[in-house]
Design a protein around this motif. Structure first.
Motif, PDB file in Angstrom:
ATOM      1  N   LEU A  72       0.824  -1.202   0.000  1.00  0.00           N
ATOM      2  CA  LEU A  72       0.000   0.000   0.000  1.00  0.00           C
ATOM      3  C   LEU A  72       0.864   1.261   0.000  1.00  0.00           C
ATOM      4  CD1 LEU A  72      -2.887  -1.034   2.413  1.00  0.00           C
ATOM      5  CD2 LEU A  72      -3.002  -0.737  -0.063  1.00  0.00           C
ATOM      6  N   LYS A  73       1.966   1.214   0.727  1.00  0.00           N
ATOM      7  CA  LYS A  73       2.855   2.374   0.749  1.00  0.00           C
ATOM      8  C   LYS A  73       3.421   2.627  -0.649  1.00  0.00           C
ATOM      9  CE  LYS A  73       6.657   4.513   3.211  1.00  0.00           C
ATOM     10  NZ  LYS A  73       7.549   4.470   4.354  1.00  0.00           N
ATOM     11  N   ALA A  74       3.813   1.568  -1.316  1.00  0.00           N
ATOM     12  CA  ALA A  74       4.374   1.716  -2.658  1.00  0.00           C
ATOM     13  C   ALA A  74       3.334   2.225  -3.656  1.00  0.00           C
ATOM     14  CB  ALA A  74       4.950   0.382  -3.133  1.00  0.00           C
ATOM     15  N   ASP A  86       0.429   3.540   8.597  1.00  0.00           N
ATOM     16  CA  ASP A  86      -0.369   2.636   9.439  1.00  0.00           C
ATOM     17  C   ASP A  86      -1.726   3.248   9.772  1.00  0.00           C
ATOM     18  OD1 ASP A  86       1.673   0.800   9.391  1.00  0.00           O
ATOM     19  OD2 ASP A  86       2.325   1.157  11.452  1.00  0.00           O
ATOM     20  N   GLY A  87      -1.741   4.529  10.097  1.00  0.00           N
ATOM     21  CA  GLY A  87      -3.002   5.205  10.407  1.00  0.00           C
ATOM     22  C   GLY A  87      -3.945   5.230   9.217  1.00  0.00           C
ATOM     23  N   HIS A  88      -3.396   5.490   8.041  1.00  0.00           N
ATOM     24  CA  HIS A  88      -4.226   5.514   6.831  1.00  0.00           C
ATOM     25  C   HIS A  88      -4.775   4.118   6.524  1.00  0.00           C
ATOM     26  CE1 HIS A  88      -2.896   9.526   6.536  1.00  0.00           C
ATOM     27  NE2 HIS A  88      -1.901   9.375   5.692  1.00  0.00           N
ATOM     28  N   ILE A  89      -3.936   3.110   6.709  1.00  0.00           N
ATOM     29  CA  ILE A  89      -4.387   1.746   6.448  1.00  0.00           C
ATOM     30  C   ILE A  89      -5.488   1.345   7.429  1.00  0.00           C
ATOM     31  CG2 ILE A  89      -3.694  -0.692   6.421  1.00  0.00           C
ATOM     32  CD1 ILE A  89      -0.927   0.292   5.390  1.00  0.00           C
ATOM     33  N   ILE A  90      -5.348   1.737   8.679  1.00  0.00           N
ATOM     34  CA  ILE A  90      -6.404   1.456   9.665  1.00  0.00           C
ATOM     35  C   ILE A  90      -7.706   2.121   9.232  1.00  0.00           C
ATOM     36  CG2 ILE A  90      -7.160   1.826  12.054  1.00  0.00           C
ATOM     37  CD1 ILE A  90      -5.027  -0.360  11.695  1.00  0.00           C
ATOM     38  N   ASN A  91      -7.620   3.353   8.737  1.00  0.00           N
ATOM     39  CA  ASN A  91      -8.821   4.026   8.227  1.00  0.00           C
ATOM     40  C   ASN A  91      -9.456   3.223   7.096  1.00  0.00           C
ATOM     41  OD1 ASN A  91      -8.519   6.169  10.002  1.00  0.00           O
ATOM     42  ND2 ASN A  91      -7.460   7.466   8.523  1.00  0.00           N
ATOM     43  N   TRP A  92      -8.622   2.712   6.203  1.00  0.00           N
ATOM     44  CA  TRP A  92      -9.129   1.919   5.085  1.00  0.00           C
ATOM     45  C   TRP A  92      -9.809   0.647   5.604  1.00  0.00           C
ATOM     46  CZ3 TRP A  92      -6.000   1.472  -0.010  1.00  0.00           C
ATOM     47  CH2 TRP A  92      -5.708   2.743  -0.502  1.00  0.00           C
TER      48      TRP A  92
END
Length: 195
Positions: A72-74, A86-92
């Motif tokens: 996801l970062k890439a 990590d925060g953005h992924i948790i939101n997702w």
């Protein structure tokens, strides 16, 4: 009876009937006079109890978490600190868990309700970094709902399932065209089913 309502409330909220609870729910894009949006309301209600489900999902991912974060970062969050990623992924995950909870109740109707919401507010169609911090791309969410319909929703009427998947496919193609993923020169009407 009131006792049955108290028992139902207790089973849904985990709170004893002797206590009162309230839920203040503000749904900015919900129009109660538009039934097409009602399934989206269930998605919003699911936010009330989703943290436990999000944690369960993270636990389920286990060691795969680092690989998912790297991918996801890439692809979406290049250049950001891992803590922000990590925060953005948790939101997702939170949004996808709420999609799943609503799908479990209303099935494929959620696809069309979310499609309507995404088309009504183009920020959800954006692939820009600011839009992606709180919500996964609309296209990803619609494709996951389409897969859920195909793989996990039970249909007695196979013609209905075929019709729904064909309609979903054409609308996913249209969103891909709107977001530029099909290219401006391609006609979205020529993509009736994406499989």
């Amino acid at each position: 009876t009131m006792d049955e309502l108290d028992d139902l409330r207790a089973s849904l909220t985990g709170v004893s009937p002797s206590y009162t609870t309230s839920l203040d729910l503000r749904i900015p894009r919900m129009d109660m006079s538009a039934p097409i949006r009602w399934p989206t309301l269930l998605h919003e209600i699911a936010h009330k109890d989703c943290d436990e489900r999000v944690q369960s999902f993270q636990d389920f991912l286990g060691l795969a978490w680092n690989n998912i974060r790297s991918e996801l970062k890439a692809n979406f969050f290049g250049g950001l600190d891992d803590g922000l990623v990590d925060g953005h992924i948790i939101n997702w995950i939170r949004e996808l868990v709420c999609d799943q909870a609503a799908f479990d109740v209303v099935g494929p109707a959620l696809f069309f309700s979310q499609l309507y919401a995404f088309e009504s507010d183009t920020k959800y169609l954006s692939r820009g970094k600011a839009a992606l911090t709180t919500h996964p791309p609309a296209l990803l969410r619609l494709q996951l709902l389409q897969q859920q319909t195909d793989n996990h929703f039970l249909f007695e009427d196979t013609d209905l399932k075929s019709f729904l998947l064909r309609e979903m496919g054409s609308r996913v193609a249209y969103i891909r065209w709107l977001t530029g993923e099909l290219g401006a020169e391609q006609d979205p009407a020529s993509y009736t089913v994406l499989r």
